[in-house]
Scaffold this motif. Structure first.
Motif, PDB file in Angstrom:
ATOM      1  N   ASP A  29      22.610  38.595 -32.807  1.00 25.43           N
ATOM      2  CA  ASP A  29      23.029  37.763 -33.935  1.00 25.43           C
ATOM      3  C   ASP A  29      24.541  37.824 -34.125  1.00 25.43           C
ATOM      4  OD1 ASP A  29      20.389  37.067 -34.452  1.00 25.43           O
ATOM      5  OD2 ASP A  29      20.181  38.427 -36.170  1.00 25.43           O
ATOM      6  N   ALA A  30      25.105  39.027 -34.024  1.00 21.76           N
ATOM      7  CA  ALA A  30      26.553  39.187 -34.192  1.00 21.76           C
ATOM      8  C   ALA A  30      27.300  38.418 -33.104  1.00 21.76           C
ATOM      9  CB  ALA A  30      26.938  40.665 -34.172  1.00 21.76           C
ATOM     10  N   LEU A  31      26.834  38.513 -31.868  1.00 21.44           N
ATOM     11  CA  LEU A  31      27.469  37.762 -30.779  1.00 21.44           C
ATOM     12  C   LEU A  31      27.324  36.265 -30.989  1.00 21.44           C
ATOM     13  CD1 LEU A  31      26.677  39.753 -27.523  1.00 21.44           C
ATOM     14  CD2 LEU A  31      28.906  39.332 -28.544  1.00 21.44           C
ATOM     15  N   GLY A  32      26.183  35.843 -31.488  1.00 20.98           N
ATOM     16  CA  GLY A  32      25.961  34.428 -31.752  1.00 20.98           C
ATOM     17  C   GLY A  32      26.920  33.875 -32.790  1.00 20.98           C
ATOM     18  N   LYS A  33      27.299  34.693 -33.749  1.00 15.67           N
ATOM     19  CA  LYS A  33      28.212  34.256 -34.806  1.00 15.67           C
ATOM     20  C   LYS A  33      29.623  34.027 -34.297  1.00 15.67           C
ATOM     21  CE  LYS A  33      25.558  36.222 -38.556  1.00 15.67           C
ATOM     22  NZ  LYS A  33      25.466  37.235 -39.592  1.00 15.67           N
ATOM     23  N   VAL A  34      29.942  34.554 -33.120  1.00 14.25           N
ATOM     24  CA  VAL A  34      31.293  34.367 -32.566  1.00 14.25           C
ATOM     25  C   VAL A  34      31.257  33.455 -31.345  1.00 14.25           C
ATOM     26  CG1 VAL A  34      32.090  36.575 -33.480  1.00 14.25           C
ATOM     27  CG2 VAL A  34      31.254  36.465 -31.119  1.00 14.25           C
ATOM     28  N   VAL A  51      32.754  39.846 -38.999  1.00 15.81           N
ATOM     29  CA  VAL A  51      31.332  39.610 -39.234  1.00 15.81           C
ATOM     30  C   VAL A  51      30.788  40.710 -40.141  1.00 15.81           C
ATOM     31  CG1 VAL A  51      29.050  39.575 -38.132  1.00 15.81           C
ATOM     32  CG2 VAL A  51      30.953  38.329 -37.100  1.00 15.81           C
ATOM     33  N   ASP A  52      30.017  40.312 -41.159  1.00 14.35           N
ATOM     34  CA  ASP A  52      29.428  41.270 -42.085  1.00 14.35           C
ATOM     35  C   ASP A  52      28.576  42.286 -41.313  1.00 14.35           C
ATOM     36  OD1 ASP A  52      28.853  42.314 -44.656  1.00 14.35           O
ATOM     37  OD2 ASP A  52      26.913  41.296 -44.625  1.00 14.35           O
ATOM     38  N   GLY A  53      28.801  43.564 -41.570  1.00 16.71           N
ATOM     39  CA  GLY A  53      28.047  44.629 -40.920  1.00 16.71           C
ATOM     40  C   GLY A  53      28.738  45.229 -39.715  1.00 16.71           C
ATOM     41  N   VAL A  54      29.774  44.561 -39.213  1.00 17.14           N
ATOM     42  CA  VAL A  54      30.524  45.098 -38.066  1.00 17.14           C
ATOM     43  C   VAL A  54      31.596  46.043 -38.603  1.00 17.14           C
ATOM     44  CG1 VAL A  54      32.055  44.538 -36.134  1.00 17.14           C
ATOM     45  CG2 VAL A  54      30.066  43.092 -36.614  1.00 17.14           C
ATOM     46  N   LEU A  55      31.543  47.284 -38.175  1.00 15.26           N
ATOM     47  CA  LEU A  55      32.492  48.274 -38.677  1.00 15.26           C
ATOM     48  C   LEU A  55      33.769  48.320 -37.859  1.00 15.26           C
ATOM     49  CD1 LEU A  55      30.116  51.242 -39.533  1.00 15.26           C
ATOM     50  CD2 LEU A  55      31.037  49.485 -41.040  1.00 15.26           C
ATOM     51  N   ALA A  56      33.678  48.075 -36.562  1.00 14.52           N
ATOM     52  CA  ALA A  56      34.862  48.162 -35.708  1.00 14.52           C
ATOM     53  C   ALA A  56      34.669  47.362 -34.447  1.00 14.52           C
ATOM     54  CB  ALA A  56      35.160  49.618 -35.351  1.00 14.52           C
ATOM     55  N   GLN A 109      37.204  35.591 -30.051  1.00 13.40           N
ATOM     56  CA  GLN A 109      35.856  36.075 -30.361  1.00 13.40           C
ATOM     57  C   GLN A 109      35.903  37.490 -30.926  1.00 13.40           C
ATOM     58  OE1 GLN A 109      34.205  35.378 -26.430  1.00 13.40           O
ATOM     59  NE2 GLN A 109      32.807  33.831 -27.249  1.00 13.40           N
ATOM     60  N   ALA A 110      36.726  38.340 -30.341  1.00 14.06           N
ATOM     61  CA  ALA A 110      36.846  39.718 -30.819  1.00 14.06           C
ATOM     62  C   ALA A 110      37.383  39.753 -32.245  1.00 14.06           C
ATOM     63  CB  ALA A 110      37.739  40.532 -29.888  1.00 14.06           C
ATOM     64  N   GLN A 111      38.369  38.922 -32.526  1.00 17.30           N
ATOM     65  CA  GLN A 111      38.932  38.868 -33.879  1.00 17.30           C
ATOM     66  C   GLN A 111      37.893  38.363 -34.876  1.00 17.30           C
ATOM     67  OE1 GLN A 111      42.364  36.450 -32.951  1.00 17.30           O
ATOM     68  NE2 GLN A 111      43.705  38.240 -32.808  1.00 17.30           N
ATOM     69  N   LYS A 112      37.116  37.363 -34.478  1.00 13.95           N
ATOM     70  CA  LYS A 112      36.074  36.841 -35.352  1.00 13.95           C
ATOM     71  C   LYS A 112      34.969  37.867 -35.553  1.00 13.95           C
ATOM     72  CE  LYS A 112      33.330  32.686 -36.111  1.00 13.95           C
ATOM     73  NZ  LYS A 112      32.947  31.374 -35.595  1.00 13.95           N
ATOM     74  N   LEU A 113      34.586  38.569 -34.489  1.00 11.82           N
ATOM     75  CA  LEU A 113      33.551  39.587 -34.585  1.00 11.82           C
ATOM     76  C   LEU A 113      33.939  40.681 -35.565  1.00 11.82           C
ATOM     77  CD1 LEU A 113      30.779  40.568 -33.554  1.00 11.82           C
ATOM     78  CD2 LEU A 113      32.003  41.773 -31.728  1.00 11.82           C
TER      79      LEU A 113
END
Length: 82
Positions: A35-40, A71-76, A64-68
């Motif tokens: 899901d996280a990859l799909g969002k970027v 993403v809500d829930g991504v800590l780093a 993509q890395a900057q957008k990731l």
């Protein structure tokens, strides 16, 4: 046939990677990673990390890395280093 691998938790109990609750949680985490990859807009997922930490490795563009990272829930989001 390979023998199962077990991870030791802090309290000394072992994680059975074939146990139904463990496989269900791994499937849940895999879905969250996808899901996280799909969002970027995708990217190429290389590895999933389920047992020692919750994360994944992927080839992404800088955008993509900057957008990731937002993403809500991504800590780093950390670049690979040799």
């Amino acid at each position: 046939m390979n023998s199962p691998v077990y991870w030791t938790m802090k309290n000394g109990q072992k994680i059975d990677p074939n146990a139904s609750d463990v496989t269900a949680y791994v499937a849940y985490l895999n879905g969250k990673h996808n899901d996280a990859l799909g969002k970027v807009g995708g990217g190429q997922k290389l590895y999933d990390y389920y047992y020692s930490l919750n994360g994944f490795a992927a080839k992404l563009t800088l955008a993509q890395a900057q957008k990731l990272a937002s993403v809500d829930g991504v800590l780093a989001v950390t670049a690979d280093e040799l």
